[in-house]
Design a protein around this motif. Structure first.
Motif, PDB file in Angstrom:
ATOM      1  N   CYS A  19       0.836  -1.220   0.000  1.00 55.94           N
ATOM      2  CA  CYS A  19       0.000   0.000   0.000  1.00 55.94           C
ATOM      3  C   CYS A  19       0.861   1.258   0.000  1.00 55.94           C
ATOM      4  N   ILE A  20       1.904   1.270   0.811  1.00 60.01           N
ATOM      5  CA  ILE A  20       2.817   2.426   0.863  1.00 60.01           C
ATOM      6  C   ILE A  20       3.458   2.642  -0.500  1.00 60.01           C
ATOM      7  N   ILE A  21       3.975   1.572  -1.079  1.00 59.14           N
ATOM      8  CA  ILE A  21       4.663   1.675  -2.373  1.00 59.14           C
ATOM      9  C   ILE A  21       3.695   2.116  -3.461  1.00 59.14           C
ATOM     10  N   LEU A  22       2.512   1.503  -3.521  1.00 63.83           N
ATOM     11  CA  LEU A  22       1.543   1.847  -4.563  1.00 63.83           C
ATOM     12  C   LEU A  22       1.039   3.272  -4.438  1.00 63.83           C
ATOM     13  N   LEU A  23       0.734   3.709  -3.227  1.00 62.01           N
ATOM     14  CA  LEU A  23       0.275   5.089  -3.022  1.00 62.01           C
ATOM     15  C   LEU A  23       1.336   6.077  -3.487  1.00 62.01           C
ATOM     16  N   SER A  24       2.572   5.822  -3.108  1.00 58.16           N
ATOM     17  CA  SER A  24       3.661   6.706  -3.493  1.00 58.16           C
ATOM     18  C   SER A  24       3.834   6.734  -5.014  1.00 58.16           C
ATOM     19  N   LEU A  25       3.803   5.566  -5.644  1.00 56.61           N
ATOM     20  CA  LEU A  25       3.968   5.500  -7.101  1.00 56.61           C
ATOM     21  C   LEU A  25       2.800   6.135  -7.853  1.00 56.61           C
ATOM     22  N   ILE A  26       1.604   6.019  -7.311  1.00 57.92           N
ATOM     23  CA  ILE A  26       0.439   6.662  -7.946  1.00 57.92           C
ATOM     24  C   ILE A  26       0.607   8.176  -7.945  1.00 57.92           C
ATOM     25  N   VAL A  27       1.034   8.730  -6.818  1.00 54.43           N
ATOM     26  CA  VAL A  27       1.253  10.183  -6.745  1.00 54.43           C
ATOM     27  C   VAL A  27       2.403  10.582  -7.665  1.00 54.43           C
ATOM     28  N   PHE A  28       3.465   9.760  -7.710  1.00 49.01           N
ATOM     29  CA  PHE A  28       4.593  10.035  -8.596  1.00 49.01           C
ATOM     30  C   PHE A  28       4.143  10.058 -10.056  1.00 49.01           C
ATOM     31  N   ILE A  29       3.366   9.073 -10.461  1.00 46.17           N
ATOM     32  CA  ILE A  29       2.874   9.014 -11.845  1.00 46.17           C
ATOM     33  C   ILE A  29       1.945  10.179 -12.139  1.00 46.17           C
TER      34      ILE A  29
END
Length: 155
Positions: A19-29
């Motif tokens: 969840c941490i990784i996906l949330l961060s990557l979604i904001v990055f994208i």
């Protein structure tokens, strides 16, 4: 013929990490779809999109943009940090803190290299793409630090 079904079971820690990784990557994208900053050049106001900075940032050092390249290094540091977090390596926090410092240091800049001939242009404003990029790095850094403190899952 025997078919064995293997069920993949994720622990609560694994789910939290994902969840941490996906949330961060979604904001990055999401940051890549926005304008990063605007600047005043000799022929008017210009903008840089976040995606162009990501793609071209790695080779800006060839055109004389050494300091700009250092800021761009926050991207690979951020991605290495997420990878090391996923693999339970304690080095992740060092990479993420370094990426956070580099990304935030751009707020102190007044000028940016506008051309390979060394011409500088005044930074007019930092836009949504820049702030989303910073948020993606800071959120992952803070969330992973809290996760590491609570779960003590370092190798």
């Amino acid at each position: 013929m025997i078919i064995i079904r293997k069920r993949i079971v994720f622990s609560r820690n694994d789910k939290t990490k994902l969840c941490i990784i996906l949330l961060s990557l979604i904001v990055f994208i999401a940051s890549l779809t926005q304008t990063a900053f605007t600047y005043d050049d000799y022929d008017g106001v210009k903008t840089h999109s976040s995606i162009s900075l990501l793609i071209m940032g790695g080779i800006v050092v060839v055109g004389g943009g050494l300091l700009e390249w250092f800021i761009w290094l926050a991207n690979p540091l951020y991605l290495f940090g997420l990878f090391y977090f996923y693999t339970n390596n304690r080095k992740c926090i060092y990479f993420l803190v370094s990426a956070s410092i580099l990304s935030l240091s751009f707020t102190t800049w007044n000028e940016i290299l506008a051309a390979e001939n060394g011409r500088l242009a005044t930074i007019k404003s930092l836009e949504l793409g820049y702030w989303l990029w910073v948020i993606s790095i800071l959120v992952s850094t803070i969330a992973i630090a809290i996760f590491k403190i609570r779960h003590k899952v370092d190798k």
